[in-house]
Design an enzyme around this catalytic site. Sequence first.
Site, PDB file in Angstrom:
ATOM      1  N   GLY A  10      45.107  33.588 -14.139  1.00 41.19           N
ATOM      2  CA  GLY A  10      45.016  34.858 -13.420  1.00 41.19           C
ATOM      3  C   GLY A  10      46.389  35.329 -12.970  1.00 41.19           C
ATOM      4  O   GLY A  10      47.413  34.666 -13.207  1.00 41.19           O
ATOM      5  N   ASP A  31      41.001  27.302 -16.413  1.00 41.98           N
ATOM      6  CA  ASP A  31      40.548  28.696 -16.333  1.00 41.98           C
ATOM      7  C   ASP A  31      39.506  28.928 -17.430  1.00 41.98           C
ATOM      8  O   ASP A  31      39.557  28.289 -18.486  1.00 41.98           O
ATOM      9  CB  ASP A  31      41.725  29.671 -16.545  1.00 41.98           C
ATOM     10  CG  ASP A  31      41.497  31.026 -15.881  1.00 41.98           C
ATOM     11  OD1 ASP A  31      42.189  31.336 -14.897  1.00 41.98           O
ATOM     12  OD2 ASP A  31      40.601  31.769 -16.348  1.00 41.98           O
ATOM     13  N   ASN A  32      38.575  29.839 -17.157  1.00 41.16           N
ATOM     14  CA  ASN A  32      37.596  30.180 -18.209  1.00 41.16           C
ATOM     15  C   ASN A  32      37.847  31.584 -18.778  1.00 41.16           C
ATOM     16  O   ASN A  32      37.032  32.081 -19.539  1.00 41.16           O
ATOM     17  CB  ASN A  32      36.161  30.088 -17.669  1.00 41.16           C
ATOM     18  CG  ASN A  32      35.866  31.145 -16.626  1.00 41.16           C
ATOM     19  OD1 ASN A  32      36.773  31.823 -16.152  1.00 41.16           O
ATOM     20  ND2 ASN A  32      34.601  31.299 -16.265  1.00 41.16           N
ATOM     21  N   THR A  35      38.393  36.707 -15.941  1.00 41.94           N
ATOM     22  CA  THR A  35      39.201  37.900 -15.633  1.00 41.94           C
ATOM     23  C   THR A  35      40.683  37.655 -15.921  1.00 41.94           C
ATOM     24  O   THR A  35      41.484  38.576 -15.805  1.00 41.94           O
ATOM     25  CB  THR A  35      39.049  38.298 -14.146  1.00 41.94           C
ATOM     26  OG1 THR A  35      39.393  37.160 -13.324  1.00 41.94           O
ATOM     27  CG2 THR A  35      37.626  38.716 -13.843  1.00 41.94           C
ATOM     28  N   GLY A  36      41.035  36.435 -16.273  1.00 46.99           N
ATOM     29  CA  GLY A  36      42.439  36.116 -16.544  1.00 46.99           C
ATOM     30  C   GLY A  36      42.746  36.252 -18.026  1.00 46.99           C
ATOM     31  O   GLY A  36      41.899  36.658 -18.814  1.00 46.99           O
ATOM     32  N   ASP A  56      35.126  26.275 -17.201  1.00 46.41           N
ATOM     33  CA  ASP A  56      34.413  27.021 -16.169  1.00 46.41           C
ATOM     34  C   ASP A  56      34.185  26.036 -15.029  1.00 46.41           C
ATOM     35  O   ASP A  56      33.462  25.042 -15.194  1.00 46.41           O
ATOM     36  CB  ASP A  56      33.082  27.520 -16.744  1.00 46.41           C
ATOM     37  CG  ASP A  56      32.285  28.314 -15.711  1.00 46.41           C
ATOM     38  OD1 ASP A  56      32.546  28.165 -14.504  1.00 46.41           O
ATOM     39  OD2 ASP A  56      31.381  29.065 -16.132  1.00 46.41           O
ATOM     40  N   ASN A  99      32.707  22.000  -6.626  1.00 52.33           N
ATOM     41  CA  ASN A  99      33.204  21.095  -7.666  1.00 52.33           C
ATOM     42  C   ASN A  99      34.673  20.752  -7.454  1.00 52.33           C
ATOM     43  O   ASN A  99      35.096  19.607  -7.647  1.00 52.33           O
ATOM     44  CB  ASN A  99      33.019  21.721  -9.062  1.00 52.33           C
ATOM     45  CG  ASN A  99      31.567  21.663  -9.522  1.00 52.33           C
ATOM     46  OD1 ASN A  99      30.781  20.854  -9.038  1.00 52.33           O
ATOM     47  ND2 ASN A  99      31.204  22.533 -10.454  1.00 52.33           N
ATOM     48  N   TYR A 145      31.487  39.231  -3.282  1.00 45.17           N
ATOM     49  CA  TYR A 145      32.835  38.671  -3.129  1.00 45.17           C
ATOM     50  C   TYR A 145      33.034  38.161  -1.706  1.00 45.17           C
ATOM     51  O   TYR A 145      33.440  37.020  -1.487  1.00 45.17           O
ATOM     52  CB  TYR A 145      33.847  39.754  -3.470  1.00 45.17           C
ATOM     53  CG  TYR A 145      35.291  39.317  -3.440  1.00 45.17           C
ATOM     54  CD1 TYR A 145      35.770  38.316  -4.299  1.00 45.17           C
ATOM     55  CD2 TYR A 145      36.212  39.922  -2.576  1.00 45.17           C
ATOM     56  CE1 TYR A 145      37.112  37.938  -4.291  1.00 45.17           C
ATOM     57  CE2 TYR A 145      37.554  39.547  -2.571  1.00 45.17           C
ATOM     58  CZ  TYR A 145      38.004  38.560  -3.426  1.00 45.17           C
ATOM     59  OH  TYR A 145      39.328  38.188  -3.412  1.00 45.17           O
ATOM     60  N   LYS A 149      33.438  34.197  -0.604  1.00 50.69           N
ATOM     61  CA  LYS A 149      34.657  33.666   0.020  1.00 50.69           C
ATOM     62  C   LYS A 149      34.358  33.083   1.393  1.00 50.69           C
ATOM     63  O   LYS A 149      34.959  32.087   1.794  1.00 50.69           O
ATOM     64  CB  LYS A 149      35.715  34.770   0.122  1.00 50.69           C
ATOM     65  CG  LYS A 149      36.277  35.194  -1.224  1.00 50.69           C
ATOM     66  CD  LYS A 149      37.071  34.064  -1.871  1.00 50.69           C
ATOM     67  CE  LYS A 149      37.763  34.514  -3.143  1.00 50.69           C
ATOM     68  NZ  LYS A 149      38.568  33.445  -3.749  1.00 50.69           N
TER      69      LYS A 149
END
Length: 313
Positions: A10, A31-32, A35-36, A56, A99, A145, A149
């Site tokens: 990202g 990273d999966n 969005t990156g 993921d 995780n 979101y 968070k």
Amino acid sequence: MRIVVSGAAGFIGSHFCDRALGEGHTVVALDNFLTGSQRNLEHLIGRSGFSFTRQDITEPFNVAGTVDCVVNMASPASPKDYLEHPIETLDVGSLGTRNMLELALTKKARFLVTSTSECYGDPMVHPQVETYWGNVNPVGPRSCYDESKRFAEAITMAYHRKHGLRTNIARIFNTYGPRMKLDDGRVVPAFLDQALHSKPMTVFGTGSQTRSFCYVSDLVDGLYRLMQSDERYPVNLGNPREMTILEFAEHIRAMTGAKSEIVYEPLPEDDPKQRRPDISKAKSVLGWEPRVPLEDGLRETVAYFQGLSASAA
Ligand code: NAD
Ligand code: UDP
């Protein structure tokens, strides 16, 4: 240190990897690509001390070998991205964070999570201090979101309290710089794209809502300092220079010399009316404050976007 970084492909994650490697640490990047982008890590592939795994983090996984530090940055971050991926956003903040906490626990590593100023919702206290509990709509469009968070913060504190895990929580305010996606809908790339291509600049609402913008190298420096601190409660990281979105549009227009007209579009639901971090805690606990003036940071960001256009042509 050997540092596991999720969300490494990202915008902020890739800069954090650069900093950690530059400081002589080893980085295991995950990273999966939700969005990156692979492009954000291209320059690190093959570099000694760096490895990447497509993973993921909401799925079970393991990292072989010792780990000293786990940095959990995976999550869509732009309103456009999280509105498009609301379930994935809730999953990564909850299952994904759990995780990553389990990984830290198993490896006896320390743990840092990147939370957000969105935890304050549409704030009734200004500027926002860490002791303010926020004004979040739990069922509005942004709740995927914000609540993800807030859960991530809560479970991080629970692992600290229950297991004595050495944890840190960063509440990041609007950050900008190279490697943002031009089309991620956030105001900095949106206005720069519009100004650089003589398109109308889309101000949402009347443009009287405020934000303050932190350059990415400053933010990463704050994260790096926080990662080494014993502060367990959230710490705001952001730039306190506040301006209205209309002022920001005019600033970008003047800076780029664009001829773009300003057009007004509807304000998204629950868009916070004002936002500015109180960074007293970061100053006293981390000895941190932003150093890069907006003008310099925007110049670097413009150069990056112009480079992208040139390489695409
Ligand atoms: P970004 O979208 O550029 O990066 C997030 C990365 O997480 C992406 O590479 C994405 O593919 C990855 N990701 C998402 N779900 C994943 C999953 N399940 N498994 C593995 N990887 C996954 O966003 P960013 O701006 O770099 O934000 C990084 C972090 O900082 C996020 O946690 C975000 O909430 C937080 N933050 C950013 C800002 C900001 O202004 N940029 C403000 C507040 C908080
Ligand atoms: N915004 C805008 N025009 C755009 C994109 C965003 O006026 O093209 C506004 C948005 O409504 C918000 C502010 O700019 O008030 C910052 O938006 P962004 O999506 O960058 O981040 P947010 O702080 O809302 O998470």
